[in-house]
Motif scaffolding. Structure first.
Motif, PDB file in Angstrom:
ATOM      1  N   ASP A   1      43.530  27.376  37.539  1.00 10.41           N
ATOM      2  CA  ASP A   1      42.725  26.317  36.936  1.00 10.41           C
ATOM      3  C   ASP A   1      41.998  25.495  38.002  1.00 10.41           C
ATOM      4  OD1 ASP A   1      43.396  27.050  34.411  1.00 10.41           O
ATOM      5  OD2 ASP A   1      44.968  25.537  34.150  1.00 10.41           O
ATOM      6  N   ALA A   2      42.689  25.185  39.086  1.00  8.56           N
ATOM      7  CA  ALA A   2      42.081  24.405  40.170  1.00  8.56           C
ATOM      8  C   ALA A   2      40.945  25.191  40.819  1.00  8.56           C
ATOM      9  CB  ALA A   2      43.134  24.040  41.206  1.00  8.56           C
ATOM     10  N   LYS A   3      41.150  26.495  40.994  1.00  9.69           N
ATOM     11  CA  LYS A   3      40.111  27.333  41.610  1.00  9.69           C
ATOM     12  C   LYS A   3      38.867  27.379  40.732  1.00  9.69           C
ATOM     13  CE  LYS A   3      39.211  31.958  43.404  1.00  9.69           C
ATOM     14  NZ  LYS A   3      39.759  33.324  43.645  1.00  9.69           N
ATOM     15  N   ARG A   4      39.079  27.550  39.418  1.00  7.88           N
ATOM     16  CA  ARG A   4      37.931  27.593  38.498  1.00  7.88           C
ATOM     17  C   ARG A   4      37.162  26.282  38.520  1.00  7.88           C
ATOM     18  NH1 ARG A   4      41.273  30.936  35.156  1.00  7.88           N
ATOM     19  NH2 ARG A   4      42.209  29.099  34.169  1.00  7.88           N
ATOM     20  N   ARG A   5      37.879  25.180  38.594  1.00  9.19           N
ATOM     21  CA  ARG A   5      37.196  23.885  38.615  1.00  9.19           C
ATOM     22  C   ARG A   5      36.379  23.722  39.902  1.00  9.19           C
ATOM     23  NH1 ARG A   5      41.417  19.610  35.689  1.00  9.19           N
ATOM     24  NH2 ARG A   5      41.916  20.996  33.940  1.00  9.19           N
ATOM     25  N   ALA A   6      36.908  24.164  41.011  1.00 12.97           N
ATOM     26  CA  ALA A   6      36.179  24.073  42.282  1.00 12.97           C
ATOM     27  C   ALA A   6      34.933  24.959  42.243  1.00 12.97           C
ATOM     28  CB  ALA A   6      37.085  24.472  43.446  1.00 12.97           C
ATOM     29  N   GLU A   7      35.081  26.167  41.676  1.00 12.29           N
ATOM     30  CA  GLU A   7      33.930  27.066  41.569  1.00 12.29           C
ATOM     31  C   GLU A   7      32.871  26.483  40.641  1.00 12.29           C
ATOM     32  OE1 GLU A   7      36.230  31.359  42.222  1.00 12.29           O
ATOM     33  OE2 GLU A   7      35.844  30.587  40.212  1.00 12.29           O
ATOM     34  N   ASN A   8      33.286  25.962  39.493  1.00  7.68           N
ATOM     35  CA  ASN A   8      32.344  25.365  38.556  1.00  7.68           C
ATOM     36  C   ASN A   8      31.652  24.145  39.140  1.00  7.68           C
ATOM     37  OD1 ASN A   8      32.850  27.232  36.540  1.00  7.68           O
ATOM     38  ND2 ASN A   8      34.478  26.021  35.593  1.00  7.68           N
ATOM     39  N   PHE A   9      32.385  23.380  39.955  1.00  5.91           N
ATOM     40  CA  PHE A   9      31.840  22.198  40.614  1.00  5.91           C
ATOM     41  C   PHE A   9      30.662  22.586  41.514  1.00  5.91           C
ATOM     42  CE2 PHE A   9      32.036  19.349  44.385  1.00  5.91           C
ATOM     43  CZ  PHE A   9      31.780  18.136  43.763  1.00  5.91           C
ATOM     44  N   THR A  10      30.835  23.644  42.298  1.00  5.69           N
ATOM     45  CA  THR A  10      29.771  24.081  43.199  1.00  5.69           C
ATOM     46  C   THR A  10      28.605  24.668  42.416  1.00  5.69           C
ATOM     47  OG1 THR A  10      31.519  24.654  44.768  1.00  5.69           O
ATOM     48  CG2 THR A  10      29.298  25.376  45.307  1.00  5.69           C
ATOM     49  N   ARG A  11      28.920  25.465  41.399  1.00  2.00           N
ATOM     50  CA  ARG A  11      27.850  26.035  40.581  1.00  2.00           C
ATOM     51  C   ARG A  11      27.033  24.934  39.914  1.00  2.00           C
ATOM     52  NH1 ARG A  11      31.514  30.351  39.368  1.00  2.00           N
ATOM     53  NH2 ARG A  11      32.315  29.234  37.543  1.00  2.00           N
ATOM     54  N   ALA A  12      27.698  23.865  39.494  1.00  4.00           N
ATOM     55  CA  ALA A  12      26.999  22.756  38.830  1.00  4.00           C
ATOM     56  C   ALA A  12      25.978  22.105  39.763  1.00  4.00           C
ATOM     57  CB  ALA A  12      28.003  21.717  38.345  1.00  4.00           C
ATOM     58  N   TYR A  13      26.311  22.046  41.053  1.00  2.00           N
ATOM     59  CA  TYR A  13      25.400  21.463  42.045  1.00  2.00           C
ATOM     60  C   TYR A  13      24.109  22.263  42.122  1.00  2.00           C
ATOM     61  CZ  TYR A  13      23.618  20.509  46.783  1.00  2.00           C
ATOM     62  OH  TYR A  13      22.823  20.213  47.850  1.00  2.00           O
ATOM     63  N   TYR A  14      24.227  23.587  42.257  1.00  4.45           N
ATOM     64  CA  TYR A  14      23.034  24.424  42.336  1.00  4.45           C
ATOM     65  C   TYR A  14      22.321  24.507  40.986  1.00  4.45           C
ATOM     66  CZ  TYR A  14      24.323  25.773  47.041  1.00  4.45           C
ATOM     67  OH  TYR A  14      24.613  25.741  48.377  1.00  4.45           O
ATOM     68  N   LYS A  15      23.093  24.538  39.903  1.00  5.10           N
ATOM     69  CA  LYS A  15      22.499  24.589  38.572  1.00  5.10           C
ATOM     70  C   LYS A  15      21.648  23.348  38.324  1.00  5.10           C
ATOM     71  CE  LYS A  15      25.334  24.279  35.094  1.00  5.10           C
ATOM     72  NZ  LYS A  15      26.365  24.665  34.090  1.00  5.10           N
ATOM     73  N   THR A  16      22.104  22.191  38.788  1.00  2.42           N
ATOM     74  CA  THR A  16      21.335  20.961  38.624  1.00  2.42           C
ATOM     75  C   THR A  16      19.973  21.082  39.296  1.00  2.42           C
ATOM     76  OG1 THR A  16      23.370  19.648  38.580  1.00  2.42           O
ATOM     77  CG2 THR A  16      21.320  18.473  39.030  1.00  2.42           C
ATOM     78  N   GLN A  17      19.957  21.642  40.507  1.00  2.68           N
ATOM     79  CA  GLN A  17      18.701  21.764  41.236  1.00  2.68           C
ATOM     80  C   GLN A  17      17.747  22.745  40.561  1.00  2.68           C
ATOM     81  OE1 GLN A  17      19.734  22.737  45.288  1.00  2.68           O
ATOM     82  NE2 GLN A  17      20.365  20.651  45.738  1.00  2.68           N
ATOM     83  N   HIS A  18      18.258  23.889  40.135  1.00  4.38           N
ATOM     84  CA  HIS A  18      17.399  24.874  39.480  1.00  4.38           C
ATOM     85  C   HIS A  18      16.914  24.363  38.121  1.00  4.38           C
ATOM     86  CE1 HIS A  18      18.186  27.593  42.666  1.00  4.38           C
ATOM     87  NE2 HIS A  18      19.438  27.838  42.331  1.00  4.38           N
ATOM     88  N   LYS A  19      17.803  23.699  37.383  1.00  2.00           N
ATOM     89  CA  LYS A  19      17.432  23.232  36.047  1.00  2.00           C
ATOM     90  C   LYS A  19      16.427  22.086  36.098  1.00  2.00           C
ATOM     91  CE  LYS A  19      20.958  24.577  32.736  1.00  2.00           C
ATOM     92  NZ  LYS A  19      21.807  24.108  31.625  1.00  2.00           N
TER      93      LYS A  19
END
Length: 345
Positions: free
Chosen positions: A114-132
């Motif tokens: 669960d902790a790993k998924r949250r860390a991965e989603n956290f980083t993806r959210a950063y790049y997703k914000t920029q692209h979106k």
């Protein structure tokens, strides 16, 4: 893109030591992966670093051609003038995620799933914000402003009009006028209609005037399509990917073959068929679609004394805007007039 980690604060315990480095490794790995994959920001925007509160883009008209002079005579003096400026302000974005005390206790010497998924989603959210945000800016280019993730965006070109408008201005004291980068026409009725319409639009972009009123001459090479119009996407890919002209029995040569990059923006959802065409060279040389990175992802982490939870918080600042309108145009597939647009002739 680099990630900055600040010093941990608050309560420290053995579980933190077991989790801090593994979580950083997860974030770094996800960042490296997403950096290589790229996205709308990388494909359609000029990405630059900034060290200021915001960035101002300034345009000038150019010198005219050299003039012939008689022997022994002096040269005519020429001058330039500032014709427009555009200020792009940086916006702060933040997000945090929590690893509960129970997760830390059960992680042992690794990172719990669960902790790993949250860390991965956290980083993806950063790049997703920029692209979106880049997608949002382009897809709402017929408006002067918009709201993205609670941030108010200025979507105007330097002349104060929306990115796409039939009334854009050019020039200064020497000469001035208006021109369009927003069109309508029945270009999606068939592959042959799109082939002809695309040719007309490419010529329109090539003949967009500079600040002296002369054609810029840039070649359009990028098609941008909505993410929810399968028929329009099929027609565009057929026209741009077929060696011969489609829709006739004698299979004429297709002048569009091999000349276009097609990019679909998934979050551009429209109620009609439409397409943007852009010159990547003009986008770069004229400072068209701009993304300024002021502060990269900066991560702080601490243990909350009240709950015992392990909290990771990320912060970044960047700005998005348009330094010109002369690199891109929008065409709506309609048989009737579209408000604020010019007919494709």
């Amino acid at each position: 893109m680099s990630i900055i980690y600040s010093t941990s604060g608050g309560q420290h315990n053995g579980a933190i030591g077991k989790l801090e480095t593994p979580i950083k490794m997860v974030i770094e790995h996800e960042s490296d992966l997403l950096t290589k994959q790229g996205g709308i920001r990388d494909w359609l925007f000029n990405v630059e670093r900034s060290h200021r509160f915001g960035e101002t883009l300034i345009g000038e008209n150019e010198f005219g051609v050299f003039r012939a002079t008689e022997e022994g005579a002096g040269a005519e003096n020429d001058t330039t003038e500032e014709t427009y400026s555009k200020f792009i302000e940086h916006i702060q974005f933040m997000k945090e995620f929590t690893i509960t005390a129970q997760m830390m206790e059960d992680a042992n010497y690794g990172v719990a799933a669960d902790a790993k998924r949250r860390a991965e989603n956290f980083t993806r959210a950063y790049y997703k914000t920029q692209h979106k945000i880049c997608e949002y800016a382009l897809s709402h280019g017929t408006s002067t402003s918009g709201i993205f993730a609670k941030a108010k965006l200025d979507l105007t070109a330097p002349d104060g009009l929306p990115l796409f408008s039939a009334s854009h201005t050019w020039g200064g004291k020497k000469a001035s006028g208006t021109q369009s980068n927003f069109y309508w026409g029945n270009i999606f009725d068939s592959t042959s209609a799109f082939e002809e319409g695309l040719a007309r639009l490419a010529v329109a972009l090539r003949n967009v005037k500079d600040e002296n009123g002369e054609p810029l001459g840039y070649t359009a090479d990028t098609l941008i399509l909505p993410g929810n119009r399968p028929r329009a996407e099929m027609i565009a890919k057929k026209v741009c990917g077929s060696e011969g002209a489609t829709g006739n029995g004698y299979n004429d040569i297709n002048l569009h073959y091999g000349n276009w990059n097609i990019i679909v923006m998934p979050n551009w959802q429209t109620e009609d068929d439409r397409v943007m065409i852009m010159s990547s060279e003009a986008n770069k040389n004229l400072g068209g679609n701009m993304f300024f990175s002021r502060v990269p992802l900066t991560v702080n982490h601490w243990v909350d004394n009240h709950t015992g939870n392990y909290i990771w918080c990320g912060r970044c600042r960047f700005g998005v805007g348009f330094g010109t309108y002369k690199h891109i145009l929008l065409a709506v597939g309609r048989d009737s007039e579209v408000d604020g647009a010019s007919a494709i002739l």
